[in-house]
Each structure stands twice: as C-alpha cells, then as structure tokens.
Scaffold this motif. Sequence first.
Motif, PDB file in Angstrom:
ATOM      1  N   MET A   1       0.845  -1.188   0.000  1.00 11.85           N
ATOM      2  CA  MET A   1       0.000   0.000   0.000  1.00 11.85           C
ATOM      3  C   MET A   1       0.883   1.242   0.000  1.00 11.85           C
ATOM      4  SD  MET A   1      -3.016   1.175   2.573  1.00 11.85           S
ATOM      5  CE  MET A   1      -2.286   2.444   3.571  1.00 11.85           C
ATOM      6  N   ASP A   2       0.461   2.225  -0.698  1.00 13.70           N
ATOM      7  CA  ASP A   2       1.180   3.489  -0.759  1.00 13.70           C
ATOM      8  C   ASP A   2       0.974   4.231   0.556  1.00 13.70           C
ATOM      9  OD1 ASP A   2       2.062   6.127  -1.288  1.00 13.70           O
ATOM     10  OD2 ASP A   2       1.690   5.831  -3.418  1.00 13.70           O
ATOM     11  N   ARG A   3       2.050   4.537   1.241  1.00  8.77           N
ATOM     12  CA  ARG A   3       1.963   5.194   2.552  1.00  8.77           C
ATOM     13  C   ARG A   3       1.470   6.636   2.469  1.00  8.77           C
ATOM     14  NH1 ARG A   3       4.654   2.674   6.906  1.00  8.77           N
ATOM     15  NH2 ARG A   3       5.546   0.707   6.270  1.00  8.77           N
ATOM     16  N   ARG A   4       1.372   7.160   1.259  1.00 11.10           N
ATOM     17  CA  ARG A   4       0.860   8.522   1.115  1.00 11.10           C
ATOM     18  C   ARG A   4      -0.655   8.573   1.284  1.00 11.10           C
ATOM     19  NH1 ARG A   4       2.934  10.136  -4.601  1.00 11.10           N
ATOM     20  NH2 ARG A   4       2.412   7.969  -4.925  1.00 11.10           N
ATOM     21  N   ILE A   5      -1.323   7.432   1.192  1.00  7.07           N
ATOM     22  CA  ILE A   5      -2.779   7.407   1.328  1.00  7.07           C
ATOM     23  C   ILE A   5      -3.123   7.468   2.817  1.00  7.07           C
ATOM     24  CG2 ILE A   5      -4.894   6.107   0.927  1.00  7.07           C
ATOM     25  CD1 ILE A   5      -3.494   4.856  -1.509  1.00  7.07           C
TER      26      ILE A   5
ATOM     27  N   ALA B   1      -1.393   9.411  -5.824  1.00  3.65           N
ATOM     28  CA  ALA B   1      -0.825   8.277  -5.077  1.00  3.65           C
ATOM     29  C   ALA B   1      -1.198   6.950  -5.728  1.00  3.65           C
ATOM     30  CB  ALA B   1      -1.303   8.307  -3.628  1.00  3.65           C
ATOM     31  N   LEU B   2      -2.408   6.870  -6.268  1.00  2.23           N
ATOM     32  CA  LEU B   2      -2.870   5.634  -6.904  1.00  2.23           C
ATOM     33  C   LEU B   2      -2.434   5.524  -8.359  1.00  2.23           C
ATOM     34  CD1 LEU B   2      -6.508   5.538  -5.491  1.00  2.23           C
ATOM     35  CD2 LEU B   2      -4.576   4.094  -4.799  1.00  2.23           C
TER      36      LEU B   2
END
Length: 102
Positions: free
Chosen positions: A1-5, A46-47
């Motif tokens: 998972m992208d930690r920016r979310i 981010a996605l």
Amino acid sequence: MDRRIKLRHLEAFTGIVQAGSLRAAAARLNLTQPGMSRTLRELEDALGQTLMTRDRGGVVLTPAGDVFLTFAAQSMAALDQGVASLQTASRAGPPIRIGALP
C-alpha cells in the motif's frame, strides 16, 4: 500500500461519492471546495489512476474509481466498527463482585 494514502483521502473520496459533488462533500465535511479537490488529486496521484470525472452536474466514477470505492467503503466501515467495539468494551468496565454473609 502506498503510505501517502491517509484516512482523510478515504473520507474525502467516499464523501464525494455519497454527496455526488465536490461542493456538497466539502460542505458536509466542513472543508473548502479547493481543499477537497486537492485531497482528491493527492489520492489520484498516489494511486496513479483517475477515480472520477468532474463536471457541472457533479462527479462520475471511472472504472478505477468504482473498484476503489468498494475497498475504500469497506475500510471506512471496518474502522468505524473497530472504534465502536472499543467504545463498547470500555463501557463494560471491570466485573463487580459482591460478597455476603449468610
């Protein structure tokens, strides 16, 4: 998972879908419309996907947005359920024992 979310991204995205427009979602969440738009743009960056198209009539989910909505809604519901469970458990308190003589 992208930690920016972040949670705020999921709240904004699901709020926009529920309200049908950025303006209505911003009013519901007590945010400005530009702030709501920026949060959505951050999530899409981010996605690496466009989640919805915007026009004067509101928003329309893209196929990617439709897929992401399923999981974003499940995530929000799971968090809500977890918080509710903690609140219920904290209200129960320790057991009370009463002793009595015959």
